[in-house]
Design a protein around this motif. Structure first.
Motif, PDB file in Angstrom:
ATOM      1  N   ARG A 120       0.821  -1.216   0.000  1.00 16.13           N
ATOM      2  CA  ARG A 120       0.000   0.000   0.000  1.00 16.13           C
ATOM      3  C   ARG A 120       0.852   1.262   0.000  1.00 16.13           C
ATOM      4  N   GLY A 121       2.054   1.190   0.596  1.00 10.83           N
ATOM      5  CA  GLY A 121       2.928   2.360   0.632  1.00 10.83           C
ATOM      6  C   GLY A 121       3.959   2.411  -0.480  1.00 10.83           C
ATOM      7  N   SER A 122       3.816   1.544  -1.474  1.00  8.65           N
ATOM      8  CA  SER A 122       4.846   1.402  -2.508  1.00  8.65           C
ATOM      9  C   SER A 122       4.865   2.519  -3.542  1.00  8.65           C
ATOM     10  N   GLY A 123       3.744   3.207  -3.706  1.00  9.84           N
ATOM     11  CA  GLY A 123       3.659   4.191  -4.783  1.00  9.84           C
ATOM     12  C   GLY A 123       3.391   3.562  -6.136  1.00  9.84           C
ATOM     13  N   ILE A 124       3.236   2.247  -6.185  1.00  5.78           N
ATOM     14  CA  ILE A 124       2.924   1.512  -7.412  1.00  5.78           C
ATOM     15  C   ILE A 124       1.440   1.149  -7.382  1.00  5.78           C
ATOM     16  N   ALA A 125       0.776   1.240  -8.526  1.00 10.40           N
ATOM     17  CA  ALA A 125      -0.621   0.823  -8.592  1.00 10.40           C
ATOM     18  C   ALA A 125      -0.728  -0.613  -8.080  1.00 10.40           C
ATOM     19  N   HIS A 126      -1.740  -0.889  -7.251  1.00 12.33           N
ATOM     20  CA  HIS A 126      -1.776  -2.200  -6.607  1.00 12.33           C
ATOM     21  C   HIS A 126      -3.195  -2.620  -6.264  1.00 12.33           C
ATOM     22  N   THR A 127      -3.333  -3.912  -6.017  1.00 12.41           N
ATOM     23  CA  THR A 127      -4.549  -4.476  -5.448  1.00 12.41           C
ATOM     24  C   THR A 127      -4.131  -5.483  -4.383  1.00 12.41           C
ATOM     25  N   VAL A 128      -4.656  -5.338  -3.179  1.00 16.53           N
ATOM     26  CA  VAL A 128      -4.435  -6.290  -2.094  1.00 16.53           C
ATOM     27  C   VAL A 128      -5.691  -7.143  -1.979  1.00 16.53           C
ATOM     28  N   LEU A 129      -5.543  -8.433  -2.225  1.00 13.56           N
ATOM     29  CA  LEU A 129      -6.664  -9.359  -2.182  1.00 13.56           C
ATOM     30  C   LEU A 129      -6.603 -10.150  -0.874  1.00 13.56           C
ATOM     31  N   LYS A 130      -7.556  -9.874   0.021  1.00 10.56           N
ATOM     32  CA  LYS A 130      -7.603 -10.548   1.321  1.00 10.56           C
ATOM     33  C   LYS A 130      -8.528 -11.757   1.183  1.00 10.56           C
ATOM     34  N   PHE A 131      -7.930 -12.911   0.861  1.00  6.93           N
ATOM     35  CA  PHE A 131      -8.686 -14.127   0.605  1.00  6.93           C
ATOM     36  C   PHE A 131      -9.039 -14.855   1.896  1.00  6.93           C
ATOM     37  N   GLY A 132     -10.206 -15.514   1.886  1.00  2.15           N
ATOM     38  CA  GLY A 132     -10.536 -16.484   2.910  1.00  2.15           C
ATOM     39  C   GLY A 132      -9.848 -17.800   2.585  1.00  2.15           C
ATOM     40  N   MET A 133     -10.345 -18.916   3.135  1.00  2.00           N
ATOM     41  CA  MET A 133      -9.754 -20.225   2.870  1.00  2.00           C
ATOM     42  C   MET A 133      -9.973 -20.608   1.408  1.00  2.00           C
ATOM     43  N   ILE A 134      -8.880 -20.867   0.696  1.00  2.00           N
ATOM     44  CA  ILE A 134      -8.949 -21.274  -0.706  1.00  2.00           C
ATOM     45  C   ILE A 134      -8.763 -22.791  -0.769  1.00  2.00           C
TER      46      ILE A 134
END
Length: 299
Positions: A120-134
């Motif tokens: 989140r602090g990288s300055g690069i466009a991003h998506t953080v996917l918070k997955f449940g149990m896969i």
């Protein structure tokens, strides 16, 4: 699209690589098996050359030797971000955990959260996917429950209050990853949960039914599961339950902590935790002496 996949030989990474290849994308698999350590910035920079996006799927659920949560999740993510910046990568998609958060007493959860914060602090466009149990072929959920009910006549369930889970089929997880890689997920951090919410005990019983077993289910206190996790981490190559998983079982895995927005309706997982998908994920065999780290085959 040219995509680098860290942890590309792992459970989620391998499924993602297969999908991207099938769809005609160019992939670069990055893992220890391909000779790249997750905290080696120079090697990562070379691997990311000419890549449009990085799918950061590398992660561990227990510590073993030099492979610690700090090294893989924190130092590794910092190296991935540095390398992506050097290589001119346009986007990072991070595979995280639904309940990753700080100050909760679990090294897994806390370092996954630290990885999120680095991205989140990288300055690069991003998506953080918070997955449940896969779950799916090669997972740690259906695989371990199936082998356990095939091996032991008794199955311990966690606590006396049922926890809730929303299992995510790996095919749905890959759908979400592809959408994020293509920039179709607008929120920078999203919670990804399965279409069906059920009690953990019901999920276990469903797996056992598909596996053709009817063990005796015995509820035990959470501390018992934590002790079991400590023992199996030490004794088994792939633990029956890891300490991080004991925390997950104690809490349930049905809502994000801290709260995070869900995906838009058209991108949310839609496949239920049904018999056909469980059957497709069933492993062969049961637990044997070969699963012990102390057995001759482990040396």
């Amino acid at each position: 699209m040219r995509v680098a996949i860290t942890g590309g030989t792992g459970f989620v990474g391998q499924h993602l690589a297969e999908r991207l290849q099938h769809d005609g994308h160019e992939i670069v698999v990055v893992s220890r098996r391909t000779g790249v350590e997750i905290d080696d910035v120079e090697a990562l920079t070379a691997a990311f050359a000419d890549c449009d996006v990085v799918a950061h799927c590398a992660g561990i659920n227990r510590e073993l030797g030099e492979q610690t949560f700090q090294r893989v999740h924190v130092d590794g993510t910092r190296a991935v971000v540095d390398a992506a910046r050097r290589a001119g990568v346009g986007r990072i998609v991070l595979v995280s955990f639904l309940r990753a958060r700080p100050d909760c007493g679990s090294g897994y959860h806390e370092t996954k959260w630290a990885a999120e914060e680095i991205v989140r602090g990288s300055g690069i466009a991003h998506t953080v996917l918070k997955f449940g149990m896969i779950y799916g072929a090669g997972d740690h959920m259906v695989d371990h429950v199936t082998k356990a009910v095939r091996t032991f006549p008794v199955f311990a369930t966690v606590g006396y209050r049922e926890r809730l889970v929303r299992p995510v089929p790996v095919a749905d997880a890959v759908d979400v990853l592809v959408a994020a890689l293509e920039g179709r997920v607008s929120e920078p951090t999203v919670a990804v949960m399965g279409a069906e919410e059920l009690e953990l005990g019901a999920a276990v019983r469903r797996i056992a039914h598909v596996a053709g077993r009817r063990p005796l289910y015995v509820p035990v206190p959470v501390w018992t599961i934590r002790l079991l996790a400590r023992a199996t981490e030490r004794l088994m190559k792939t633990p029956l339950v890891a300490k991080a998983q004991a925390q997950m079982l104690a809490e349930g895995v049905s809502e994000a902590a801290p709260p995070a927005p869900e995906l838009p309706a058209d991108l949310r997982p839609s496949r239920r935790f049904d018999e056909s998908r469980i059957r497709a994920a069933l492993p062969v065999g049961r637990f044997t002496l070969g699963d012990l780290r102390l057995s001759r085959s482990s040396h």
